[in-house]
Write an enzyme that holds these catalytic residues in place. Structure first.
Site, PDB file in Angstrom:
ATOM      1  N   HIS A  94      36.586 -13.371  47.579  1.00  0.00           N
ATOM      2  CA  HIS A  94      37.549 -12.272  47.673  1.00  0.00           C
ATOM      3  C   HIS A  94      36.978 -11.167  48.549  1.00  0.00           C
ATOM      4  O   HIS A  94      35.796 -10.835  48.451  1.00  0.00           O
ATOM      5  CB  HIS A  94      37.857 -11.692  46.292  1.00  0.00           C
ATOM      6  CG  HIS A  94      38.741 -10.479  46.344  1.00  0.00           C
ATOM      7  ND1 HIS A  94      40.109 -10.569  46.513  1.00  0.00           N
ATOM      8  CD2 HIS A  94      38.455  -9.149  46.289  1.00  0.00           C
ATOM      9  CE1 HIS A  94      40.623  -9.350  46.539  1.00  0.00           C
ATOM     10  NE2 HIS A  94      39.645  -8.482  46.410  1.00  0.00           N
TER      11      HIS A  94
ATOM     12  N   ASP B 161      48.604  -6.545  35.863  1.00  0.00           N
ATOM     13  CA  ASP B 161      48.023  -5.859  37.017  1.00  0.00           C
ATOM     14  C   ASP B 161      49.103  -5.366  37.969  1.00  0.00           C
ATOM     15  O   ASP B 161      49.017  -4.250  38.483  1.00  0.00           O
ATOM     16  CB  ASP B 161      47.057  -6.783  37.754  1.00  0.00           C
ATOM     17  CG  ASP B 161      46.477  -6.123  38.991  1.00  0.00           C
ATOM     18  OD1 ASP B 161      45.823  -5.080  38.841  1.00  0.00           O
ATOM     19  OD2 ASP B 161      46.717  -6.621  40.101  1.00  0.00           O
TER      20      ASP B 161
ATOM     21  N   ARG C 212      49.767   3.173  38.936  1.00  0.00           N
ATOM     22  CA  ARG C 212      48.633   3.925  39.472  1.00  0.00           C
ATOM     23  C   ARG C 212      48.934   4.450  40.867  1.00  0.00           C
ATOM     24  O   ARG C 212      48.502   5.544  41.247  1.00  0.00           O
ATOM     25  CB  ARG C 212      47.386   3.044  39.512  1.00  0.00           C
ATOM     26  CG  ARG C 212      46.810   2.714  38.145  1.00  0.00           C
ATOM     27  CD  ARG C 212      45.833   1.548  38.213  1.00  0.00           C
ATOM     28  NE  ARG C 212      44.793   1.784  39.200  1.00  0.00           N
ATOM     29  CZ  ARG C 212      44.183   0.824  39.879  1.00  0.00           C
ATOM     30  NH1 ARG C 212      44.523  -0.448  39.713  1.00  0.00           N
ATOM     31  NH2 ARG C 212      43.251   1.127  40.753  1.00  0.00           N
TER      32      ARG C 212
ATOM     33  N   SER D 270      41.359  -4.683  38.192  1.00  0.00           N
ATOM     34  CA  SER D 270      42.485  -5.202  38.962  1.00  0.00           C
ATOM     35  C   SER D 270      42.066  -6.409  39.797  1.00  0.00           C
ATOM     36  O   SER D 270      42.714  -7.460  39.780  1.00  0.00           O
ATOM     37  CB  SER D 270      43.054  -4.102  39.870  1.00  0.00           C
ATOM     38  OG  SER D 270      44.054  -4.604  40.724  1.00  0.00           O
TER      39      SER D 270
ATOM     40  N   LYS E  38      42.553 -11.008  38.586  1.00  0.00           N
ATOM     41  CA  LYS E  38      43.195 -12.059  39.398  1.00  0.00           C
ATOM     42  C   LYS E  38      42.218 -13.193  39.695  1.00  0.00           C
ATOM     43  O   LYS E  38      42.597 -14.370  39.709  1.00  0.00           O
ATOM     44  CB  LYS E  38      43.741 -11.450  40.696  1.00  0.00           C
ATOM     45  CG  LYS E  38      44.876 -10.457  40.469  1.00  0.00           C
ATOM     46  CD  LYS E  38      45.529 -10.035  41.752  1.00  0.00           C
ATOM     47  CE  LYS E  38      44.719  -9.000  42.512  1.00  0.00           C
ATOM     48  NZ  LYS E  38      44.784  -7.660  41.900  1.00  0.00           N
TER      49      LYS E  38
END
Length: 445
Positions: A82, A161, A168, A183, A187
């Site tokens: 990621h 999320d 947010r 967050s 995932k």
């Protein structure tokens, strides 16, 4: 259990229990806790923070709020990667086929561009016919057949999320470290990988502008991954200037193909080899980073990684002929050079301004529902450390509008503002600052 009491507890600096956090996440996802109460809790977390245990509990509750993916039917250790987002970051396009060619299966869920940062799905969809909307079963089947797949997040993956991030975004609580970490990692954990490699960007074009903040976020995410039973490593990388030289969807696909041919920019290749070596090590395919790096380098030189990219494209209904003929990718109607007004050496190339220039041309989106133009973008000719003479091309704008139109002129202005040119030589900045694993921070010299 009352939401009011939990808001008050956190506002007063108290520590929420796992049971309380589960109650909050389930209630908010299910609609029994209203936005205004969750907004108050998010603000309390913003100012009071969360302990490592709270952050882990929040991450796991969010990960379990919807579908979770099991990759057990795919043989071997599965390693996910990621990136926290940047400009010109087409790493996934190179890294996934490279690692898959080394025998590590990769089931990758990616996102779309928003603001000045690019999105992997948009880049891949610039390939004619390429389909990123895969069901979980289709994604697993593709990995079983060809060793890799890249798809969009399913509608019911981590719904908590999606809902909390939207809240947010409108309550000035996005930049809370525990909420950011939860967050991202919720995932990754829901996606089912055995291990996770994180590319945490830092600098002008990154979400985290300061190096210390980037290391802190990396530490938080590594602790979450370890706590969830996933071996996790975070590499902190430079996003003060764009990665590579192409910024824009089809332009970045073409640059990724060049990188897989061993002809890409040095910084892009270096980053892919570094992240890939970590992925091989965590998957048990290389005893150490140097061995992993050498193995990946051989796969680039042999063309095996390029052929794996072709397999990915064909597997997801794209036109594999783009590998041999990148002209089949969407092409802009015109190219506008941006030239230097003075000579010297490039001391700074602001990544965010370049990203904003590509956005102005239509390569990105300000809102999730905006359409993008896959052909447009910015091709960078000069980077930090390069010498420049008056009139030299700093960059080229790939346009689908007239050069005198407002989008083109805005993009040109942003590119000019991105460059800082001085008479004296410049020192090329480091690409990788260090990494974080379960033992802590490790800075590179």
């Amino acid at each position: 259990m009352r939401v009011y009491d939990l808001i008050l507890k956190k506002r007063s600096g108290g520590e929420l229990t796992g049971e309380e956090i589960n109650f909050l996440v389930k209630g908010y996802t299910g609609g029994t806790i209203p936005d205004y109460q969750m907004a108050a809790l998010a603000m309390a977390i913003f100012f009071r923070g969360m302990t490592d245990r709270e952050t882990l509990d929040l991450t796991l509750a969010m990960a379990q709020s919807g579908d979770t993916i099991s990759l057990r039917d795919i043989p071997g250790a599965k390693v996910d990667k990621h990136s926290t987002g940047g400009v010109g970051d087409k790493t996934t396009l190179v890294l996934v086929p490279l690692v898959a060619a080394a025998g590590v299966p990769v089931a990758k869920m990616s996102g779309r561009s928003l603001g000045h940062t690019g999105g992997t799905l948009d880049k891949l969809e610039s390939i004619p016919g390429f389909r990123t909307s895969l069901s979980i079963a289709e994604m697993i089947r593709a990995v079983q057949q060809v060793g890799l797949a890249v798809a969009g997040q399913t509608a019911n993956l981590v719904p908590a999320d999606k809902k909390l991030y939207a809240l947010r975004d409108v309550t000035a609580t996005v930049d809370s470290l525990p909420l950011i970490a939860a967050s991202i990692m919720s995932k990754k954990i829901a996606a089912g990988a055995d291990a996770i490699v994180l590319d945490v960007k830092t600098g002008d074009g990154a979400f985290m502008k300061k190096l210390e903040d980037s290391f802190a976020l990396a530490e938080a995410m590594v602790k979450i991954g370890s706590g969830a039973g996933r071996e996790t490593v975070a590499v902190i990388t430079n996003m003060d200037q764009p990665l590579g030289r192409a910024v824009g969807n089809a332009l970045e696909v073409q640059e990724a193909i060049e990188a897989l041919q061993g002809k890409g920019p040095a910084d892009l290749e270096e980053l892919c080899l570094c992240l890939g070596a970590w992925m091989l090590r965590l998957a048990g395919k290389a005893p150490g980073l140097q061995e992993g790096r050498e193995k990946l380098k051989r796969l680039l030189e042999s063309g095996a990684a390029l052929e794996k990219f072709r397999e990915l494209i064909i597997s997801q209904h794209g036109d594999g002929a783009v590998i041999d003929n990148p002209a089949l990718l969407p092409q802009a109607a015109a190219v506008l050079p941006v030239r230097a007004e003075a000579g010297g050496c490039v001391h700074r190339l602001k990544a965010e301004a370049i990203g904003r220039a590509a956005l102005a041309l239509g390569a990105g989106r300000e809102r999730k529902e905006d359409a993008i133009d896959p052909a447009v973008g910015v091709a960078i000719c000069k980077k930090v450390g390069d010498r420049v003479a008056p009139g030299d091309e700093l960059a080229r704008l790939h346009l689908n509008c007239a050069p005198g139109d407002p989008p083109a002129q805005q993009a040109r202005r942003l590119v000019m503002e991105a460059y800082e040119i001085k008479p004296e030589p410049a020192v090329e900045p480091p690409l990788i600052f260090g990494y974080v694993d379960r033992s802590g921070r490790h800075y590179l010299d």
